[in-house]
Design a protein around this motif. Sequence first.
Motif, PDB file in Angstrom:
ATOM      1  N   GLU A  85       0.787  -1.178   0.179  1.00  0.00           N
ATOM      2  CA  GLU A  85      -0.048   0.127   0.062  1.00  0.00           C
ATOM      3  C   GLU A  85       0.785   1.312  -0.036  1.00  0.00           C
ATOM      4  N   CYS A  86       2.084   1.108   0.451  1.00  0.00           N
ATOM      5  CA  CYS A  86       2.900   2.391   0.534  1.00  0.00           C
ATOM      6  C   CYS A  86       3.776   2.370  -0.627  1.00  0.00           C
ATOM      7  N   GLY A  87       3.409   1.772  -1.801  1.00  0.00           N
ATOM      8  CA  GLY A  87       3.971   1.808  -3.007  1.00  0.00           C
ATOM      9  C   GLY A  87       5.519   0.902  -3.197  1.00  0.00           C
ATOM     10  N   VAL A  88       5.742   0.040  -2.317  1.00  0.00           N
ATOM     11  CA  VAL A  88       6.779  -0.956  -2.262  1.00  0.00           C
ATOM     12  C   VAL A  88       6.530  -1.950  -3.320  1.00  0.00           C
ATOM     13  N   GLN A  89       7.660  -2.279  -4.004  1.00  0.00           N
ATOM     14  CA  GLN A  89       7.571  -3.178  -5.107  1.00  0.00           C
ATOM     15  C   GLN A  89       8.360  -4.259  -4.840  1.00  0.00           C
ATOM     16  N   TYR A  90       9.475  -4.125  -4.237  1.00  0.00           N
ATOM     17  CA  TYR A  90      10.694  -5.220  -3.852  1.00  0.00           C
ATOM     18  C   TYR A  90      10.672  -5.730  -2.492  1.00  0.00           C
ATOM     19  N   VAL A  91      11.040  -6.556  -1.897  1.00  0.00           N
ATOM     20  CA  VAL A  91      11.357  -6.447  -0.485  1.00  0.00           C
ATOM     21  C   VAL A  91      12.809  -7.689  -0.512  1.00  0.00           C
ATOM     22  N   ILE A  92      13.705  -7.331   0.232  1.00  0.00           N
ATOM     23  CA  ILE A  92      14.820  -8.364   0.617  1.00  0.00           C
ATOM     24  C   ILE A  92      14.432  -9.250   1.631  1.00  0.00           C
ATOM     25  N   VAL A  93      14.604 -10.356   1.495  1.00  0.00           N
ATOM     26  CA  VAL A  93      14.283 -11.324   2.583  1.00  0.00           C
ATOM     27  C   VAL A  93      15.538 -12.309   2.807  1.00  0.00           C
ATOM     28  N   GLY A 120       2.091  -9.742  -4.305  1.00  0.00           N
ATOM     29  CA  GLY A 120       2.378  -9.195  -5.479  1.00  0.00           C
ATOM     30  C   GLY A 120       3.721  -8.387  -5.076  1.00  0.00           C
ATOM     31  N   LEU A 121       4.488  -8.693  -4.098  1.00  0.00           N
ATOM     32  CA  LEU A 121       5.920  -8.022  -4.164  1.00  0.00           C
ATOM     33  C   LEU A 121       6.924  -9.057  -4.636  1.00  0.00           C
ATOM     34  N   ILE A 122       8.092  -8.396  -5.060  1.00  0.00           N
ATOM     35  CA  ILE A 122       9.005  -9.064  -5.785  1.00  0.00           C
ATOM     36  C   ILE A 122      10.161  -9.407  -4.457  1.00  0.00           C
ATOM     37  N   PRO A 123      10.295 -10.711  -4.189  1.00  0.00           N
ATOM     38  CA  PRO A 123      11.158 -10.761  -2.963  1.00  0.00           C
ATOM     39  C   PRO A 123      12.557 -10.860  -3.545  1.00  0.00           C
ATOM     40  N   ILE A 124      13.764 -10.477  -2.862  1.00  0.00           N
ATOM     41  CA  ILE A 124      14.991 -10.517  -3.233  1.00  0.00           C
ATOM     42  C   ILE A 124      15.613 -11.299  -2.105  1.00  0.00           C
ATOM     43  N   VAL A 125      15.668 -12.506  -2.307  1.00  0.00           N
ATOM     44  CA  VAL A 125      15.913 -13.531  -1.376  1.00  0.00           C
ATOM     45  C   VAL A 125      17.420 -13.798  -1.239  1.00  0.00           C
ATOM     46  N   LYS A 159       9.305 -14.262 -10.621  1.00  0.00           N
ATOM     47  CA  LYS A 159       8.424 -13.419  -9.949  1.00  0.00           C
ATOM     48  C   LYS A 159       9.351 -13.060  -8.602  1.00  0.00           C
ATOM     49  N   LEU A 160      10.866 -13.697  -8.697  1.00  0.00           N
ATOM     50  CA  LEU A 160      11.370 -13.322  -7.673  1.00  0.00           C
ATOM     51  C   LEU A 160      13.214 -13.156  -8.127  1.00  0.00           C
ATOM     52  N   VAL A 161      13.782 -12.834  -7.094  1.00  0.00           N
ATOM     53  CA  VAL A 161      15.022 -12.372  -7.475  1.00  0.00           C
ATOM     54  C   VAL A 161      16.045 -13.209  -6.358  1.00  0.00           C
ATOM     55  N   ILE A 162      17.135 -13.957  -6.818  1.00  0.00           N
ATOM     56  CA  ILE A 162      17.950 -14.376  -5.739  1.00  0.00           C
ATOM     57  C   ILE A 162      19.137 -13.452  -5.784  1.00  0.00           C
ATOM     58  N   ALA A 201      12.091 -21.543 -13.935  1.00  0.00           N
ATOM     59  CA  ALA A 201      13.511 -21.305 -13.290  1.00  0.00           C
ATOM     60  C   ALA A 201      14.460 -20.418 -14.553  1.00  0.00           C
ATOM     61  N   GLY A 202      14.099 -20.720 -15.664  1.00  0.00           N
ATOM     62  CA  GLY A 202      14.999 -20.213 -16.752  1.00  0.00           C
ATOM     63  C   GLY A 202      14.972 -18.681 -16.651  1.00  0.00           C
ATOM     64  N   ARG A 203      13.689 -18.005 -16.015  1.00  0.00           N
ATOM     65  CA  ARG A 203      13.647 -16.451 -16.245  1.00  0.00           C
ATOM     66  C   ARG A 203      14.091 -16.139 -14.983  1.00  0.00           C
ATOM     67  N   LEU A 204      14.764 -16.780 -14.087  1.00  0.00           N
ATOM     68  CA  LEU A 204      15.219 -16.383 -12.519  1.00  0.00           C
ATOM     69  C   LEU A 204      16.427 -15.483 -12.673  1.00  0.00           C
ATOM     70  N   ARG A 205      16.219 -14.341 -11.947  1.00  0.00           N
ATOM     71  CA  ARG A 205      17.322 -13.415 -12.055  1.00  0.00           C
ATOM     72  C   ARG A 205      18.112 -13.777 -10.770  1.00  0.00           C
ATOM     73  N   ILE A 206      19.374 -13.897 -10.917  1.00  0.00           N
ATOM     74  CA  ILE A 206      20.291 -13.756  -9.834  1.00  0.00           C
ATOM     75  C   ILE A 206      21.422 -12.948  -9.667  1.00  0.00           C
ATOM     76  N   GLN A 207      21.181 -12.100  -8.497  1.00  0.00           N
ATOM     77  CA  GLN A 207      22.359 -11.050  -8.516  1.00  0.00           C
ATOM     78  C   GLN A 207      23.288 -11.508  -7.441  1.00  0.00           C
ATOM     79  N   TYR A 208      24.624 -10.925  -7.934  1.00  0.00           N
ATOM     80  CA  TYR A 208      25.582 -11.046  -6.784  1.00  0.00           C
ATOM     81  C   TYR A 208      25.664  -9.973  -5.647  1.00  0.00           C
ATOM     82  N   GLY A 209      25.983 -10.237  -4.568  1.00  0.00           N
ATOM     83  CA  GLY A 209      26.091  -8.979  -3.503  1.00  0.00           C
ATOM     84  C   GLY A 209      27.513  -9.259  -2.775  1.00  0.00           C
TER      85      GLY A 209
END
Length: 249
Positions: A85-93, A120-125, A159-162, A201-209
Amino acid sequence: MARRPIIAGNWKMNNTPAEGAALIAALKPLVKEAKCDVVVCVPAIDIPAAKKAVHGSRIRLGAQNVHFSEKGAYTGEISASMLKECGVQYVIVGHSERRQYFGETDETVNKRTLAALNAGLIPIVCIGESLEEREGGLTQKVLDKQIAADFAGVEDFSKLVIAYEPIWAIGTGRTATAEQANETIGYIRKRVKKLFPGKNAGRLRIQYGGSMNAKNAKELMAMPEIDGGLIGGASLKAEDFSVIVNFDK
Ligand code: PGA
């Protein structure tokens, strides 16, 4: 289909609402031409000010944690629908700091991930091994366990990011080499495909951190398996963060 790169800043417990708004204002003109998704994950209390500040830009808002219940007696916690409701689209988990200091487990990471997806949030796990585990040759074993537990019940990996964050590289200035990061992220992708067939899983995005910064971003982002970055320290300066966002320039 090519995976769209995603660069996210994790401010951690930095920036008051006013400081955060000023940082976003400085960042806006610098990321106008970004070709990737740009996200800032801000402290919960900063969200309303940050929401106003990102208006009219391509910067998207993220939070740093979310509770798994819709509502109830969970003092101090924030639900996915509140964030939404506050306009957030992503959340780190499941950031390693939450696992280390706040008792986060694979079980709670899984519940939070599913709650975020449901809303409907995109988790960054975040997943990753400790230095001891890497040196003991346990990296794949640790990742296998995290992948199986953290993503149980996920229906659509587009629908999620690792975020692959080797704990030994976080805030230490000790980055994984681009080859190490690429190899491990490739392994994670293979493992998700194997464990979760038919779940996109072919469309899964994976970040480095982990100590990713203005100097090493280009090299990391040139790697075929690396779809983006989760940036701590270097996301606190508009100039540094914008260099990472504009890695393709
Ligand atoms: P760092 O943090 O970039 O400061 O190493 C990354 C993270 O913890 O997400």
